[in-house]
Design a protein around this motif. Structure first.
Motif, mmCIF file in Angstrom:
data_model
loop_
_atom_site.group_PDB
_atom_site.id
_atom_site.type_symbol
_atom_site.label_atom_id
_atom_site.label_comp_id
_atom_site.label_asym_id
_atom_site.label_seq_id
_atom_site.Cartn_x
_atom_site.Cartn_y
_atom_site.Cartn_z
ATOM 1 N N ARG A 173 -1.312 9.762 -2.426
ATOM 2 C CA ARG A 173 -1.685 8.492 -3.053
ATOM 3 C C ARG A 173 -3.184 8.438 -3.305
ATOM 4 O O ARG A 173 -3.632 8.069 -4.394
ATOM 5 C CB ARG A 173 -1.250 7.321 -2.172
ATOM 6 N N GLU A 174 -3.969 8.843 -2.304
ATOM 7 C CA GLU A 174 -5.425 8.848 -2.471
ATOM 8 C C GLU A 174 -5.852 9.810 -3.572
ATOM 9 O O GLU A 174 -6.766 9.508 -4.345
ATOM 10 C CB GLU A 174 -6.097 9.213 -1.145
ATOM 11 N N LYS A 175 -5.187 10.932 -3.663
ATOM 12 C CA LYS A 175 -5.482 11.907 -4.714
ATOM 13 C C LYS A 175 -5.205 11.305 -6.098
ATOM 14 O O LYS A 175 -6.012 11.443 -7.021
ATOM 15 C CB LYS A 175 -4.627 13.154 -4.478
ATOM 16 N N ARG A 176 -4.072 10.617 -6.235
ATOM 17 C CA ARG A 176 -3.741 9.970 -7.516
ATOM 18 C C ARG A 176 -4.757 8.888 -7.855
ATOM 19 O O ARG A 176 -5.166 8.737 -9.006
ATOM 20 C CB ARG A 176 -2.334 9.376 -7.477
ATOM 21 N N GLU A 177 -5.189 8.118 -6.858
ATOM 22 C CA GLU A 177 -6.175 7.059 -7.089
ATOM 23 C C GLU A 177 -7.519 7.641 -7.511
ATOM 24 O O GLU A 177 -8.161 7.114 -8.426
ATOM 25 C CB GLU A 177 -6.336 6.204 -5.843
ATOM 26 N N ARG A 178 -7.955 8.740 -6.885
ATOM 27 C CA ARG A 178 -9.209 9.389 -7.287
ATOM 28 C C ARG A 178 -9.125 9.898 -8.718
ATOM 29 O O ARG A 178 -10.065 9.759 -9.488
ATOM 30 C CB ARG A 178 -9.549 10.537 -6.329
ATOM 31 N N THR A 179 -7.972 10.478 -9.052
ATOM 32 C CA THR A 179 -7.777 11.007 -10.404
ATOM 33 C C THR A 179 -7.808 9.861 -11.417
ATOM 34 O O THR A 179 -8.401 9.988 -12.487
ATOM 35 C CB THR A 179 -6.445 11.772 -10.499
ATOM 36 N N ALA A 180 -7.177 8.734 -11.064
ATOM 37 C CA ALA A 180 -7.143 7.594 -11.985
ATOM 38 C C ALA A 180 -8.537 6.995 -12.199
ATOM 39 O O ALA A 180 -8.856 6.526 -13.284
ATOM 40 C CB ALA A 180 -6.194 6.529 -11.442
ATOM 41 N N ARG A 181 -9.371 7.036 -11.142
ATOM 42 C CA ARG A 181 -10.736 6.524 -11.261
ATOM 43 C C ARG A 181 -11.652 7.501 -11.964
ATOM 44 O O ARG A 181 -12.757 7.144 -12.366
ATOM 45 C CB ARG A 181 -11.305 6.211 -9.875
ATOM 46 N N GLY B 272 0.794 -1.223 0.000
ATOM 47 C CA GLY B 272 0.000 0.000 0.000
ATOM 48 C C GLY B 272 0.827 1.273 0.000
ATOM 49 O O GLY B 272 0.275 2.358 -0.039
ATOM 50 N N ASN C 139 0.099 9.542 2.079
ATOM 51 C CA ASN C 139 -1.197 8.867 1.929
ATOM 52 C C ASN C 139 -2.207 9.757 1.229
ATOM 53 O O ASN C 139 -2.968 9.291 0.381
ATOM 54 C CB ASN C 139 -1.723 8.406 3.286
#
Length: 145
Positions: free
Chosen positions: A135-143, A89, A132
């Motif tokens: 990382r969450e920001k990148r994951e939201r952007t990717a989704r 993670g 963290n």
């Protein structure tokens, strides 16, 4: 930084810690957290800036100053930047074996050593929180949400 403070910081960079002041009081920890977070904060993307009608040229980078009383903790934390323990993670924390070895090699009085250890741990937690969030920001952007 004043010239004398720069000279002391340069000596500390070389491992000379005779000028490290003893800390007899606790100081606010906000400065340490701000330093650690600044090291791991990404600038806004062009898309994020465009949403507000800005360009990357409009973005003013926030400056975070290293106060003299935080210089030792900052330099040690920065030097430990390659010592993160990483799991699936993401980073989980610094390798404290390396931190303790570095503190031992500095040959500081026990009080100063303990304070520096505590300061680095505060910075570690702030950096983990910032990593963290990034990382969450990148994951939201990717989704795409």
């Amino acid at each position: 930084m004043a010239p004398a403070a720069l000279r002391r910081a340069a000596r500390r960079e070389r491992g000379d810690h005779r000028s490290v002041p003893r800390r007899h009081h606790r100081r606010p920890l906000g400065k340490l957290k701000a330093l650690a977070a600044a090291l791991y904060t990404s600038p806004p993307t062009a898309e994020e800036l465009a949403f507000w009608g800005l360009t990357p040229d409009d973005y003013g980078h926030e400056e975070v100053w290293v106060w003299p009383e935080n210089a030792d903790a900052f330099f040690l934390f920065r030097d430990l930047a390659t010592q993160w323990r990483v799991a699936r993670g993401g980073p989980t924390g610094l390798d404290h074996n390396v931190l303790l070895l570095r503190l031992d090699r500095m040959r500081l009085p026990d009080d100063d050593r303990d304070q520096l250890d505590a300061d680095v741990r505060v910075m570690e937690l702030a950096a983990l929180e910032q990593m963290n969030e990034e990382r969450e920001k990148r994951e939201r952007t990717a989704r795409g949400s």
